[in-house]
Design a protein around this motif. Structure first.
Motif, PDB file in Angstrom:
ATOM      1  N   ARG A  50       2.634   9.682 -13.623  1.00 30.91           N
ATOM      2  CA  ARG A  50       2.151  10.129 -12.315  1.00 30.91           C
ATOM      3  C   ARG A  50       1.930  11.642 -12.291  1.00 30.91           C
ATOM      4  NH1 ARG A  50       4.654   6.472  -7.430  1.00 30.91           N
ATOM      5  NH2 ARG A  50       4.923   4.536  -8.586  1.00 30.91           N
ATOM      6  N   GLU A  52       7.467   6.609 -15.815  1.00 37.31           N
ATOM      7  CA  GLU A  52       6.640   6.585 -14.604  1.00 37.31           C
ATOM      8  C   GLU A  52       6.376   8.003 -14.096  1.00 37.31           C
ATOM      9  OE1 GLU A  52       7.865   2.481 -12.335  1.00 37.31           O
ATOM     10  OE2 GLU A  52       9.339   4.091 -12.406  1.00 37.31           O
ATOM     11  N   PHE A  53       7.409   8.833 -14.148  1.00 41.63           N
ATOM     12  CA  PHE A  53       7.254  10.217 -13.689  1.00 41.63           C
ATOM     13  C   PHE A  53       6.187  10.945 -14.499  1.00 41.63           C
ATOM     14  CE2 PHE A  53       8.498  14.644 -14.530  1.00 41.63           C
ATOM     15  CZ  PHE A  53       8.319  15.183 -13.263  1.00 41.63           C
ATOM     16  N   LEU A  69      12.198  11.433  -9.120  1.00 43.32           N
ATOM     17  CA  LEU A  69      12.851  11.291 -10.425  1.00 43.32           C
ATOM     18  C   LEU A  69      14.336  11.598 -10.305  1.00 43.32           C
ATOM     19  CD1 LEU A  69      12.662  10.920 -13.532  1.00 43.32           C
ATOM     20  CD2 LEU A  69      12.202  13.373 -13.676  1.00 43.32           C
ATOM     21  N   ARG A  85      14.260   7.004  -8.159  1.00 46.09           N
ATOM     22  CA  ARG A  85      13.189   6.123  -7.684  1.00 46.09           C
ATOM     23  C   ARG A  85      12.127   5.911  -8.766  1.00 46.09           C
ATOM     24  NH1 ARG A  85      13.845   5.823  -2.086  1.00 46.09           N
ATOM     25  NH2 ARG A  85      15.078   7.544  -1.216  1.00 46.09           N
ATOM     26  N   LEU A  86      12.016   6.863  -9.689  1.00 40.72           N
ATOM     27  CA  LEU A  86      11.098   6.761 -10.813  1.00 40.72           C
ATOM     28  C   LEU A  86      11.865   6.961 -12.105  1.00 40.72           C
ATOM     29  CD1 LEU A  86       8.091   8.995  -9.617  1.00 40.72           C
ATOM     30  CD2 LEU A  86       8.214   6.503  -9.557  1.00 40.72           C
ATOM     31  N   LEU A 115       7.252  13.993  -6.664  1.00 45.82           N
ATOM     32  CA  LEU A 115       7.560  13.207  -7.861  1.00 45.82           C
ATOM     33  C   LEU A 115       8.869  13.666  -8.491  1.00 45.82           C
ATOM     34  CD1 LEU A 115       4.018  12.979  -9.540  1.00 45.82           C
ATOM     35  CD2 LEU A 115       5.197  11.235  -8.182  1.00 45.82           C
TER      36      LEU A 115
END
Length: 258
Positions: free
Chosen positions: A39, A35-36, A26, A30-31, A22
């Motif tokens: 998740r 969102e990070f 980040l 991609r995130l 993750l």
């Protein structure tokens, strides 16, 4: 990740592998941050492989270690996954002459790595590294310069270096390692310079501990706030002052009314 045993319990190491994927996502864009955080929170709350698998299903794992779904991880499995068994190292030497160098992140330490610093400095970070063999040697020569070797907890360190009008750190020498962990031999010499050997937590583990401390502080604040809201029976309300005491030697009498 595979989903052949989603009901098995996940370990802390499994959650850290997912958290690392993750963080890479980040950094690569991609995130986004929201969102990070969502998740990452789900990662540390996950109890089984089945709960972990969907978190990174739409992300490339890159070189990150995959979570094994075939069995519950046991002591030593993580180290065995980081010992490549003869695969050549990412690099075998580093030089800093009136400059600096770094070896950090996911790289493979060869059986013998040589480092030289002259009027400069270098950092050899093994916390996220893989190892070409169960025993590797890092030879450090520091002349009017400095080299730092950073190892993770669990790795056994043997220090065979000397300092000549300088310092060669022996504080980690002989500390027992975990079963299956590699052994790192630090050799060489320091002349009017220094070679430091330090033990530090991996970044992912430091981040997890930071998150846990933040959560503990939040829970303590909420607990204190709850206690303040509970007013004991019989106490004066906030802002109300009790009546002043009567003067000594006098008795209080109610006022006479006509």
């Amino acid at each position: 990740m595979t989903d052949d045993a989603p009901e098995l319990r996940a370990s802390d190491a499994d959650r850290e592998r997912v958290a690392e994927v993750l963080r890479d996502a980040l950094a690569e864009g991609r995130l986004d941050m929201e969102e990070f955080e969502e998740r990452l929170d789900a990662t540390y709350k996950a109890r089984t492989y089945g709960e972990l698998a969907p978190i990174t299903r739409d992300l490339p794992a890159g070189d990150a270690p995959r979570v094994s779904m075939t069995k519950e991880p046991v002591a030593g499995d993580d180290w065995s996954g980081r010992i490549t068994g003869g695969v050549e190292g990412s690099s075998s030497w580093a030089v800093a002459v009136m400059s600096g160098f770094q070896r950090k992140g996911r790289w493979t330490v060869p059986r013998r790595f040589s480092a030289f610093a002259f009027w400069g400095g270098g950092e050899i970070d093994l916390r996220e590294a893989y190892f070409a063999d169960r025993e590797v040697e890092i030879n450090c020569i520091a002349i009017m310069g400095g080299i730092d070797v950073i190892v993770p907890p669990g790795v056994q360190v043997i220090v065979r270096g000397v300092g000549i009008m300088g310092d060669f750190d022996h504080r980690e020498d002989g500390v027992p390692g975990e079963p299956g962990a590699p052994r790192v031999v630090v050799s060489g010499f320091a002349f009017w310079g220094g070679v430091g050997v330090r033990r530090k937590l991996p970044r992912a583990q430091k981040q997890r501990l930071k998150e846990e401390r933040r959560q503990e502080r939040l829970e303590r604040r909420q607990e204190r706030a709850g206690r303040r809201r509970e007013k004991p029976v019989g106490e004066a309300s906030r802002g109300e002052l009790p009546p002043p005491p009567a003067p000594a030697g006098t008795a209080w009498e109610p006022a006479c009314t006509a």
